[in-house]
Scaffold this motif. Sequence first.
Motif, PDB file in Angstrom:
ATOM      1  N   ARG A 135       0.824  -1.213   0.000  1.00  0.00           N
ATOM      2  CA  ARG A 135       0.000   0.000   0.000  1.00  0.00           C
ATOM      3  C   ARG A 135       0.856   1.260   0.000  1.00  0.00           C
ATOM      4  N   LYS A 136       1.990   1.222   0.690  1.00  0.00           N
ATOM      5  CA  LYS A 136       2.881   2.379   0.696  1.00  0.00           C
ATOM      6  C   LYS A 136       3.431   2.644  -0.705  1.00  0.00           C
ATOM      7  N   VAL A 137       3.791   1.578  -1.402  1.00  0.00           N
ATOM      8  CA  VAL A 137       4.298   1.739  -2.771  1.00  0.00           C
ATOM      9  C   VAL A 137       3.192   2.258  -3.682  1.00  0.00           C
ATOM     10  N   GLU A 138       1.997   1.669  -3.564  1.00  0.00           N
ATOM     11  CA  GLU A 138       0.884   2.090  -4.409  1.00  0.00           C
ATOM     12  C   GLU A 138       0.492   3.540  -4.130  1.00  0.00           C
ATOM     13  N   ALA A 139       0.626   3.977  -2.878  1.00  0.00           N
ATOM     14  CA  ALA A 139       0.313   5.370  -2.556  1.00  0.00           C
ATOM     15  C   ALA A 139       1.243   6.316  -3.292  1.00  0.00           C
ATOM     16  N   ARG A 140       2.505   5.960  -3.379  1.00  0.00           N
ATOM     17  CA  ARG A 140       3.444   6.800  -4.146  1.00  0.00           C
ATOM     18  C   ARG A 140       3.078   6.805  -5.616  1.00  0.00           C
ATOM     19  N   HIS A 141       2.707   5.640  -6.138  1.00  0.00           N
ATOM     20  CA  HIS A 141       2.370   5.574  -7.562  1.00  0.00           C
ATOM     21  C   HIS A 141       1.136   6.402  -7.883  1.00  0.00           C
ATOM     22  N   ARG A 142       0.173   6.438  -6.952  1.00  0.00           N
ATOM     23  CA  ARG A 142      -1.048   7.212  -7.209  1.00  0.00           C
ATOM     24  C   ARG A 142      -0.776   8.706  -7.289  1.00  0.00           C
ATOM     25  N   GLN A 143       0.313   9.159  -6.699  1.00  0.00           N
ATOM     26  CA  GLN A 143       0.647  10.580  -6.733  1.00  0.00           C
ATOM     27  C   GLN A 143       1.153  11.034  -8.101  1.00  0.00           C
ATOM     28  N   ALA A 144       1.430  10.048  -8.974  1.00  0.00           N
ATOM     29  CA  ALA A 144       2.058  10.396 -10.253  1.00  0.00           C
ATOM     30  C   ALA A 144       1.200  11.368 -11.061  1.00  0.00           C
ATOM     31  N   GLY A 145      -0.128  11.232 -10.972  1.00  0.00           N
ATOM     32  CA  GLY A 145      -0.981  12.102 -11.779  1.00  0.00           C
ATOM     33  C   GLY A 145      -1.290  13.438 -11.134  1.00  0.00           C
ATOM     34  N   HIS A 146      -0.742  13.689  -9.939  1.00  0.00           N
ATOM     35  CA  HIS A 146      -1.078  14.924  -9.228  1.00  0.00           C
ATOM     36  C   HIS A 146       0.119  15.863  -9.085  1.00  0.00           C
ATOM     37  N   TRP A 147       1.248  15.500  -9.661  1.00  0.00           N
ATOM     38  CA  TRP A 147       2.409  16.381  -9.560  1.00  0.00           C
ATOM     39  C   TRP A 147       2.229  17.578 -10.483  1.00  0.00           C
ATOM     40  N   GLY A 148       2.576  18.716 -10.003  1.00  0.00           N
ATOM     41  CA  GLY A 148       2.581  19.901 -10.849  1.00  0.00           C
ATOM     42  C   GLY A 148       3.962  20.107 -11.454  1.00  0.00           C
ATOM     43  N   GLU A 149       4.167  21.312 -11.978  1.00  0.00           N
ATOM     44  CA  GLU A 149       5.470  21.650 -12.546  1.00  0.00           C
ATOM     45  C   GLU A 149       6.509  21.687 -11.420  1.00  0.00           C
ATOM     46  N   ARG A 150       7.612  20.962 -11.618  1.00  0.00           N
ATOM     47  CA  ARG A 150       8.657  20.901 -10.593  1.00  0.00           C
ATOM     48  C   ARG A 150       9.864  21.726 -11.043  1.00  0.00           C
ATOM     49  N   PRO A 151      10.408  22.544 -10.168  1.00  0.00           N
ATOM     50  CA  PRO A 151      11.584  23.342 -10.543  1.00  0.00           C
ATOM     51  C   PRO A 151      12.863  22.512 -10.595  1.00  0.00           C
ATOM     52  N   GLN A 152      12.865  21.324  -9.954  1.00  0.00           N
ATOM     53  CA  GLN A 152      14.061  20.489  -9.902  1.00  0.00           C
ATOM     54  C   GLN A 152      13.732  19.086 -10.395  1.00  0.00           C
ATOM     55  N   PRO A 153      14.745  18.357 -10.844  1.00  0.00           N
ATOM     56  CA  PRO A 153      14.512  16.956 -11.230  1.00  0.00           C
ATOM     57  C   PRO A 153      14.033  16.131 -10.043  1.00  0.00           C
ATOM     58  N   MET A 154      13.369  15.035 -10.329  1.00  0.00           N
ATOM     59  CA  MET A 154      12.884  14.163  -9.280  1.00  0.00           C
ATOM     60  C   MET A 154      14.031  13.502  -8.529  1.00  0.00           C
ATOM     61  N   LEU A 155      15.092  13.117  -9.240  1.00  0.00           N
ATOM     62  CA  LEU A 155      16.232  12.448  -8.622  1.00  0.00           C
ATOM     63  C   LEU A 155      17.177  13.490  -8.038  1.00  0.00           C
ATOM     64  N   THR A 156      17.325  13.453  -6.741  1.00  0.00           N
ATOM     65  CA  THR A 156      18.239  14.366  -6.066  1.00  0.00           C
ATOM     66  C   THR A 156      19.243  13.562  -5.255  1.00  0.00           C
ATOM     67  N   SER A 157      20.185  14.254  -4.661  1.00  0.00           N
ATOM     68  CA  SER A 157      21.204  13.551  -3.877  1.00  0.00           C
ATOM     69  C   SER A 157      21.624  14.407  -2.691  1.00  0.00           C
ATOM     70  N   GLN A 158      21.910  13.719  -1.603  1.00  0.00           N
ATOM     71  CA  GLN A 158      22.482  14.344  -0.431  1.00  0.00           C
ATOM     72  C   GLN A 158      23.755  13.599  -0.065  1.00  0.00           C
ATOM     73  N   LYS A 159      24.440  14.115   0.899  1.00  0.00           N
ATOM     74  CA  LYS A 159      25.646  13.451   1.340  1.00  0.00           C
ATOM     75  C   LYS A 159      25.300  12.069   1.897  1.00  0.00           C
ATOM     76  N   ILE A 160      26.058  11.057   1.476  1.00  0.00           N
ATOM     77  CA  ILE A 160      25.792   9.671   1.861  1.00  0.00           C
ATOM     78  C   ILE A 160      26.993   9.128   2.621  1.00  0.00           C
ATOM     79  N   ASN A 161      26.727   8.421   3.695  1.00  0.00           N
ATOM     80  CA  ASN A 161      27.762   7.733   4.461  1.00  0.00           C
ATOM     81  C   ASN A 161      27.493   6.231   4.430  1.00  0.00           C
ATOM     82  N   TYR A 162      28.500   5.452   4.070  1.00  0.00           N
ATOM     83  CA  TYR A 162      28.375   3.997   4.081  1.00  0.00           C
ATOM     84  C   TYR A 162      28.914   3.451   5.401  1.00  0.00           C
ATOM     85  N   GLU A 163      28.188   2.458   5.931  1.00  0.00           N
ATOM     86  CA  GLU A 163      28.605   1.813   7.162  1.00  0.00           C
ATOM     87  C   GLU A 163      28.403   0.305   7.040  1.00  0.00           C
TER      88      GLU A 163
END
Length: 512
Positions: A18-46
């Motif tokens: 249901r959590k995955v399907e909830a994200r998929h249902r949002q696909a038709g409700h996104w408006g114009e986005r100023p940034q790409p969907m794929l973003t990145s932050q600092k990542i630490n591997y452990e």
Amino acid sequence: MKKLTYEQSRRNSARRRRKVEARHRQAGHWGERPQPMLTSQKINYEIGGNVEATPYGGLFAMHRLVTRLGLASAIDASVELLKLHLPYHESDHVLTLAYSVLTGGTRLQDIDRLRNDVPLMNGLGARLLPDPTTVGDFLRRFTETDIVALMDAINSVRPQLWTGRGADLLSEVAYVDVDGTIVPTTGQLKQGMDISYKGIWGYAPLLVTLANTREVLYLVNRPGNAPSHLGAVGWIDRAITLVAPYAKRVCVRGDTDFALTTNFDRWAEQVDFVLGTDNIAALRTRAEALPDTAWQPLHRPTAHPNTTGTTRARRPNRKQQVIRERAFLNLRLNHEDVAEFTYQPKKCRRAYRVVVLRKNISRAKGEAVLLDEIRYFFYFTTYPADTHPPAQIVELANERCDQENIHGQLKSGLGALHAPVDDLYSNWAYMLIAALAWNIKAWHALMMHHKHDRHAFIRMEFKRFLDTVIRVPAMILVRARGIVVRLLAYTVNLDRFFSAWATTERVRFGYG
């Protein structure tokens, strides 16, 4: 950690879905986005200090199924290659290699992935797994007698599936398909290899498969110059004996190399067959002499029927455009017709029904139209005309071509049709054990509750099966009364996975 019940696991799976399907249902409700969907932050591997996990959480359901079928015990009882078990038994070597292939391994060295994965070994109930060198030495011990014994051991556990969850797939007709293929190698020292009619060095294995479940029943390695039919009769007879008790009728299918008329009378007493045969002069003369009233147009079913009710504009055929512009020879099928007659081969005591397919093909070069070409294709069959009209015989013969897809999966999907060892028999043993991974996939499919799920997973490509069923991260908890595999990720087929696992635990096989 507290052990979860089966229902709790199903609820957790549903919540994640249901959590995955909830994200998929949002696909038709996104408006114009100023940034790409794929973003990145600092990542630490452990690397976790207390929690260990394996990326192959689906493997343990396969191992449980194999264990409950009694395959390990059957292998140890039939194959005797080791004088002392220090510490491994024959089944340990066979299953380790099969599981390496089942988890995406394509060479002997990939076994190291498993023997360095402590949670995976814990889940398999193993203190240690054989290393690649030891498995290679084990493969070199095989003789033809040992390989046949291993095939018989694998086949000895299939009836438990064919009389249980797979009974509906074999209830009417079991289709046994047979064909040869080529396994190329660039090695120059591999004993038993030869050059094929295509100029390819390697081996020419023969495969006998069960079309209903897409299982490999027999795999026989031969030198590369062996014709497809070499030694095939004995293996076809073995397959008939193996499958016949579990189906009302058996049908053997093969291309022109397997129209071995010496065996027609004997086979016809036991099974039906649809076998292509060469376009010999005697058959072609009979076909050309048929009156026009004997021919019927062949209408093939649409490969992809339109179920949406809408029709898209067809794009221009780029391939045909290039062929026409460069004046290549262009062959196009105009129409097909079918007819039938009886014919008695010289080595047979009776006549057999022959279905003939006539193709009318137009020939052109550029804008110049050449004379049309007529081609004939012939099929020997034991099926009577009142139950199987000519068009159905052609369809059955064409369905045998699905075995080529199995060959493709064994070559590029699993890497089973591969020659990593040093001679004919050791490579034969490798191919057979690696093909066991493909059979385990089919056995897992038979454990599913819904019939349409069984069909879908039987036809599923191996790489998709690997990504959706086997490669599921999991924690392994070893407890006094059993092993707990806690899946850490959600996949779209997780509900079906739980269905098969529950069936495996519920069904009473011959072993524990």
